[in-house]
Design a protein around this motif. Sequence first.
Motif, PDB file in Angstrom:
ATOM      1  N   ARG A  33      -3.659  -0.424  -8.464  1.00 37.12           N
ATOM      2  CA  ARG A  33      -5.040  -0.225  -8.305  1.00 37.12           C
ATOM      3  C   ARG A  33      -4.978   1.295  -7.554  1.00 37.12           C
ATOM      4  NH1 ARG A  33      -7.597  -4.242  -9.737  1.00 37.12           N
ATOM      5  NH2 ARG A  33      -6.891  -6.387  -9.501  1.00 37.12           N
TER       6      ARG A  33
ATOM      7  N   SER B 242      -6.575   4.799  -6.465  1.00 42.01           N
ATOM      8  CA  SER B 242      -7.776   5.489  -6.235  1.00 42.01           C
ATOM      9  C   SER B 242      -7.603   6.617  -5.413  1.00 42.01           C
ATOM     10  CB  SER B 242      -8.514   4.660  -4.900  1.00 42.01           C
ATOM     11  OG  SER B 242      -7.916   4.428  -3.906  1.00 42.01           O
TER      12      SER B 242
ATOM     13  N   GLU C 162      -0.519  -7.039  -6.666  1.00 43.77           N
ATOM     14  CA  GLU C 162      -1.186  -6.002  -6.676  1.00 43.77           C
ATOM     15  C   GLU C 162      -0.590  -4.797  -5.742  1.00 43.77           C
ATOM     16  OE1 GLU C 162      -5.264  -6.256  -5.522  1.00 43.77           O
ATOM     17  OE2 GLU C 162      -6.019  -7.843  -7.045  1.00 43.77           O
TER      18      GLU C 162
ATOM     19  N   GLU D  30      -5.170   0.092 -13.041  1.00 46.92           N
ATOM     20  CA  GLU D  30      -6.546   0.348 -12.930  1.00 46.92           C
ATOM     21  C   GLU D  30      -6.907   1.677 -11.955  1.00 46.92           C
ATOM     22  OE1 GLU D  30      -8.195  -3.264 -11.326  1.00 46.92           O
ATOM     23  OE2 GLU D  30      -7.179  -4.366 -13.079  1.00 46.92           O
ATOM     24  N   THR D  31      -7.625   2.357 -12.717  1.00 48.56           N
ATOM     25  CA  THR D  31      -8.020   3.855 -12.289  1.00 48.56           C
ATOM     26  C   THR D  31      -9.378   4.015 -12.378  1.00 48.56           C
ATOM     27  OG1 THR D  31      -7.651   4.667 -14.476  1.00 48.56           O
ATOM     28  CG2 THR D  31      -5.504   4.810 -13.231  1.00 48.56           C
ATOM     29  N   ASP D  32     -10.183   3.110 -12.183  1.00 46.87           N
ATOM     30  CA  ASP D  32     -11.638   3.372 -12.173  1.00 46.87           C
ATOM     31  C   ASP D  32     -12.100   4.028 -10.925  1.00 46.87           C
ATOM     32  OD1 ASP D  32     -11.660   2.017 -14.715  1.00 46.87           O
ATOM     33  OD2 ASP D  32     -12.483   0.283 -13.829  1.00 46.87           O
TER      34      ASP D  32
ATOM     35  N   VAL E 195      -0.550  -5.054 -10.833  1.00 44.68           N
ATOM     36  CA  VAL E 195      -1.632  -4.081 -11.016  1.00 44.68           C
ATOM     37  C   VAL E 195      -1.558  -3.020 -10.076  1.00 44.68           C
ATOM     38  CG1 VAL E 195      -3.941  -3.786 -11.396  1.00 44.68           C
ATOM     39  CG2 VAL E 195      -3.037  -5.700 -12.399  1.00 44.68           C
TER      40      VAL E 195
ATOM     41  N   ARG F 147       0.854  -1.185  -0.012  1.00 42.42           N
ATOM     42  CA  ARG F 147      -0.108   0.026  -0.034  1.00 42.42           C
ATOM     43  C   ARG F 147       0.943   1.395  -0.070  1.00 42.42           C
ATOM     44  NH1 ARG F 147      -3.929  -0.020   4.667  1.00 42.42           N
ATOM     45  NH2 ARG F 147      -2.185  -0.954   6.015  1.00 42.42           N
TER      46      ARG F 147
ATOM     47  N   GLU G  42      -1.938  -1.476  -4.007  1.00 42.95           N
ATOM     48  CA  GLU G  42      -3.036  -0.306  -3.646  1.00 42.95           C
ATOM     49  C   GLU G  42      -2.356   1.220  -3.497  1.00 42.95           C
ATOM     50  OE1 GLU G  42      -6.261   0.635  -0.068  1.00 42.95           O
ATOM     51  OE2 GLU G  42      -5.293  -1.225  -0.098  1.00 42.95           O
TER      52      GLU G  42
END
Length: 196
Positions: free
Chosen positions: A167, A169, A117, A140-142, A165, A94, A119
Motif C-alpha cells: 500500500r 502512499s 500488507e 495499491e497506489t490510489d 499487497v 511499515r 504500508e
Amino acid sequence: MTAEPSRSAGRMRASDADREAVVEQLREAAADGRIDLEELDERLELALTARTHAELAPLTDDLVPVMLESDEPLTLKGGIHGVTRTGRWKVPPRIVAYGGLGGVRLDFTRAECRLREIEVVVDAQMAGVVFVVPVGWRAETDALDPGFGGLKDKTSGERLPGTPVLRISGTCGAGGVVVRYPNLLERRRQRKELSR
C-alpha cells in the motif's frame, strides 16, 4: 522478452506449495485467535482440495494481521549516493523511503515476508523510488500523489493467494515511483545465486 500468461492468475492451477502456504497462514490465524478451531477445520479442508488460485484466495483474504502503531518503520534515505535493499532481508510492516539525489531501490524478490500488507510511504524527491516485486504481488497506489515524476506500475495487478499487497502512499516527486517485476539481468543473477 517473456510472454504474459493468457489467462488470469486466479484461474491458474494451484501447486502443492501454494496450498501449503495458505494452510500455514490459516494455522497462524488460529494460533492468533483470529479464527476458531471449527472455522480452521473448514478452511483447511477447502485449502487442501483447492484446484486454482481463485479458490485459495478467499480463504485468507480476511486474515490480514493488525499492525501495531508502536512498530518502528524501516526508513531509507537515498541521499547523494542512493540506497538499495536487496537479497535476503526481513520485510517490516511499515517502510518510509526518501529518494534524495541518489534514489532508493527496494528489491522484494528474495526478501522474507510473512505479512499480508506492507504500508509504504514514499517521498521520491529528485531520484525516485523503485520497487522490484515477485510475480503475484500487487501494489495499491490510489493514495500516491503523482507529482512531476509520476508512477509507472509495470506489474499485471493480479495478486496470487498468500502474497502481500504494497500500500504505497506519499508523493512521486520529480524522480517518480516505479513498481516492476525483476528484469532479465536480475533474474539471471538470482538463478546463479540459487545454483551455488
